[in-house]
Enzyme design. Structure first.
Site, PDB file in Angstrom:
ATOM      1  N   ARG A 231      51.483  44.179  35.528  1.00  0.00           N
ATOM      2  CA  ARG A 231      50.165  43.654  35.709  1.00  0.00           C
ATOM      3  C   ARG A 231      49.677  42.955  34.580  1.00  0.00           C
ATOM      4  NH1 ARG A 231      44.511  45.962  38.748  1.00  0.00           N
ATOM      5  NH2 ARG A 231      46.014  45.220  40.421  1.00  0.00           N
TER       6      ARG A 231
ATOM      7  N   HIS B  13      48.612  37.934  43.931  1.00  0.00           N
ATOM      8  CA  HIS B  13      48.566  39.209  43.933  1.00  0.00           C
ATOM      9  C   HIS B  13      49.421  39.855  45.187  1.00  0.00           C
ATOM     10  CE1 HIS B  13      47.498  43.464  43.596  1.00  0.00           C
ATOM     11  NE2 HIS B  13      46.203  43.303  43.723  1.00  0.00           N
TER      12      HIS B  13
ATOM     13  N   GLN C 237      48.980  43.153  47.225  1.00  0.00           N
ATOM     14  CA  GLN C 237      47.807  43.337  47.855  1.00  0.00           C
ATOM     15  C   GLN C 237      47.933  42.693  49.376  1.00  0.00           C
ATOM     16  OE1 GLN C 237      44.727  44.768  47.118  1.00  0.00           O
ATOM     17  NE2 GLN C 237      44.533  44.609  49.424  1.00  0.00           N
TER      18      GLN C 237
ATOM     19  N   ASP D 222      36.612  38.533  47.781  1.00  0.00           N
ATOM     20  CA  ASP D 222      36.997  39.146  46.402  1.00  0.00           C
ATOM     21  C   ASP D 222      36.034  38.816  45.506  1.00  0.00           C
ATOM     22  OD1 ASP D 222      38.578  40.212  44.433  1.00  0.00           O
ATOM     23  OD2 ASP D 222      39.855  38.156  44.236  1.00  0.00           O
TER      24      ASP D 222
ATOM     25  N   CYS E 261      39.929  43.488  48.840  1.00  0.00           N
ATOM     26  CA  CYS E 261      40.920  43.994  48.149  1.00  0.00           C
ATOM     27  C   CYS E 261      40.482  45.055  47.414  1.00  0.00           C
ATOM     28  CB  CYS E 261      41.596  42.893  47.341  1.00  0.00           C
ATOM     29  SG  CYS E 261      40.553  41.603  46.275  1.00  0.00           S
TER      30      CYS E 261
ATOM     31  N   ARG F 132      48.028  49.929  50.608  1.00  0.00           N
ATOM     32  CA  ARG F 132      49.060  49.499  49.536  1.00  0.00           C
ATOM     33  C   ARG F 132      49.819  50.497  49.338  1.00  0.00           C
ATOM     34  NH1 ARG F 132      46.206  46.284  45.408  1.00  0.00           N
ATOM     35  NH2 ARG F 132      48.239  46.805  44.394  1.00  0.00           N
TER      36      ARG F 132
HETATM   37  N1  NVA Z   1      40.745  38.586  41.985  1.00  0.00           N
HETATM   38  C1  NVA Z   1      40.576  39.933  41.366  1.00  0.00           C
HETATM   39  C2  NVA Z   1      41.638  40.748  42.265  1.00  0.00           C
HETATM   40  C3  NVA Z   1      41.364  42.227  41.906  1.00  0.00           C
HETATM   41  C4  NVA Z   1      42.217  43.023  42.730  1.00  0.00           C
HETATM   42  C5  NVA Z   1      41.184  39.972  39.861  1.00  0.00           C
HETATM   43  O1  NVA Z   1      42.238  39.541  39.424  1.00  0.00           O
HETATM   44  O2  NVA Z   1      40.389  40.596  38.968  1.00  0.00           O
HETATM   45  N1   CP Z   2      43.035  45.537  44.738  1.00  0.00           N
HETATM   46  C1   CP Z   2      43.528  46.184  43.577  1.00  0.00           C
HETATM   47  O1   CP Z   2      44.527  45.540  42.882  1.00  0.00           O
HETATM   48  O2   CP Z   2      42.727  47.185  43.013  1.00  0.00           O
HETATM   49  P1   CP Z   2      42.947  47.691  41.629  1.00  0.00           P
HETATM   50  O3   CP Z   2      42.670  46.489  40.691  1.00  0.00           O
HETATM   51  O4   CP Z   2      42.101  48.890  41.402  1.00  0.00           O
HETATM   52  O5   CP Z   2      44.368  47.907  41.197  1.00  0.00           O
END
Ligand code: NVA
Ligand code: CP
Length: 320
Positions: free
Chosen positions: A117, A144, A147, A239, A279, A307
Site C-alpha cells: 500500500r 484499490h 476493495q 468514500d 469502503c 475483503r
Molecule cells: N480513497 C480512500 C480509500 C480508503 C480505503 C483513500 O485513499 O484514503
Molecule cells: N477499505 C480499506 O482499505 O480500509 P483500510 O484503509 O482500513 O485498510
C-alpha cells in the site's frame, strides 16, 4: 496439514501474475476469482481448513494507515497456511534506502508474494516489474482493486446478477472511483460516477472502463448531475472526500463535496431495494449521514468482511 478443498477445482492459470489494477485479468478471470472467493467464504464459515498455500511467506508493506487491509491480509494469509509478516516504512523506505528494483529482487528471494500500500501507482508497477513473485496492490492514489473485488462479491451476494443493475458512486473521483469503474465495466454492471467538475475520474481511466463496458454490455457515465445519477441505482457507493495524503485539503473539500453526501434524500431516488456500500473508514456527517450508515451497517460490514475472502481468492490463484 491436509486440506478438504478439492485443489483440482482451483484455477491454476493465474499463477505468478500480479494484481495491480483489474486490467491484468479478463472478465472471465475476474468471475473465477469471485467464485473462488465465495467458495473460500463458505469454507471459512464452516471452519473447514483451507491451507492452500502451506509453507509460503507473504510480505506486507504499508506507507499509509490501514485497518481492513492490514488485518484481512494477515488473517487471510494465515488461513491459507502461509506466513504473513509486516515490513515497516522505516525499514524499507521504498525507493529511498535503495532502488525499487533492488528491493523487489531481494524480497523475491525470500517471500512468495508482496502486498503493498503506497502513494504512487508507478512505484507499485516498478516493484512488480522487478519482482519475480506476484505483487498485490493494497491501495495506491490511483486504484484499490482488492476493495472492489470485495465490493463485487458483496453485490453478487445481494443481487445475484450484475447485468441490468446500476452502481452509483457519489464523491471524489479517486482510487475507489477508478477501480469501481473498471470492476463494474468488466462484470457488466452499469456504473455512474457523480463528482463535481475538477474532481472527476481521470479521462484515460474512464476510457479504459468504457472499452471494457462495450464488451460486457454495460455503461459508464461520469456526471455532476446527482439526481440523475442516483435515480434507479441498485447500489449507492461513497468514500471519504479527502483520501489518505490529502489531509491538508480536508476542510476545503467539505465545501466542494457537500452536495454529494449519501443521505436519506438521495436514497429516496434510488431503487426501493437499493443498498449502500462504503469502503470505510467512514466520516459520518460528511460523505454519509450516520442514519444511512447505520441502516446499511449489515451490508457495509459484510462488505468489509468480504475483503478477507476476496484477497484469499487472489492469493490462492496467483501465488505459485
Ligand atoms: N480513497 C480512500 C480509500 C480508503 C480505503 C483513500 O485513499 O484514503
Ligand atoms: N477499505 C480499506 O482499505 O480500509 P483500510 O484503509 O482500513 O485498510
Amino acid at each position: 496439514m491436509a486440506t478438504s478443498v478439492d485443489t483440482r477445482q482451483l484455477p491454476t492459470h493465474m499463477k505468478g501474475r500480479d494484481f495491480l489494477t483489474f486490467l491484468e485479468y479478463s472478465p472471465q478471470e475476474l468471475q473465477e476469482l469471485l467464485s473462488l472467493a465465495a467458495h473460500l467464504k463458505k469454507l471459512k464459515r464452516s471452519r473447514t481448513p483451507h491451507r492452500l498455500l502451506e509453507g509460503r511467506s507473504v510480505a506486507m508493506y504499508f506507507e499509509k494507515p490501514s485497518n481492513r487491509t492490514r488485518v484481512s491480509f494477515e488473517v487471510g494469509i494465515s488461513d491459507l497456511g502461509a506466513h504473513p509478516f509486516m515490513l515497516r516504512k522505516e525499514e524499507i523506505n521504498l525507493g529511498i534506502r535503495e532502488t525499487i528494483a533492488d528491493t523487489a529482487r531481494t524480497l523475491a528471494r525470500y517471500v512468495d508474494c508482496v502486498m503493498i500500500r503506497t502513494f504512487a501507482q508507478k512505484d507499485v508497477e516498478e516493484l512488480a516489474e522487478w519482482s519475480s513473485v506476484p505483487v498485490i496492490n493494497g491501495l495506491t492514489d490511483d486504484y484499490h482493486p482488492c476493495q472492489v473485488l470485495a465490493d463485487l462479491l458483496t453485490v453478487q451476494e445481494r443481487f445475484g446478477e450484475f447485468k441490468g443493475r446500476k452502481l452509483t458512486y457519489l464523491g471524489d473521483g479517486n482510487n475507489m472511483a477508478n477501480s469501481l469503474m473498471l470492476g463494474c465495466a468488466m462484470v457488466g454492471m452499469d456504473v455512474t460516477i457523480a463528482s463535481p467538475s475538477g474532481y472527476q475520474p481521470r479521462p484515460d481511466i474512464v476510457e479504459k472502463a468504457r472499452t471494457l463496458a462495450k464488451e460486457s454490455g454495460a455503461t459508464v457515465a461520469v456526471s455532476d448531475d446527482i439526481k440523475a445519477a442516483v435515480k434507479d441505482a441498485s447500489v449507492l457507493y461513497t468514500d471519504v472526500w479527502a483520501s489518505m495524503g490529502q489531509e491538508a485539503e480536508a476542510e476545503a473539500r467539505k465545501q466542494i463535496f457537500k452536495d454529494y453526501q449519501v443521505n436519506a434524500a438521495n436514497m429516496a431516488l434510488a431503487l426501493p431495494e437499493a443498498i449502500v456500500l462504503h469502503c470505510l473508514p467512514a466520516h459520518r456527517g460528511e460523505e454519509i449521514t450516520a442514519d444511512v450508515l447505520e441502516k446499511f451497517a449489515d451490508v457495509i460490514f459484510e462488505q468489509a468482511e468480504n475483503r478477507l475472502h476476496a484477497q484469499k481468492a487472489v492469493m490462492a490463484a496467483i501465488i505459485p
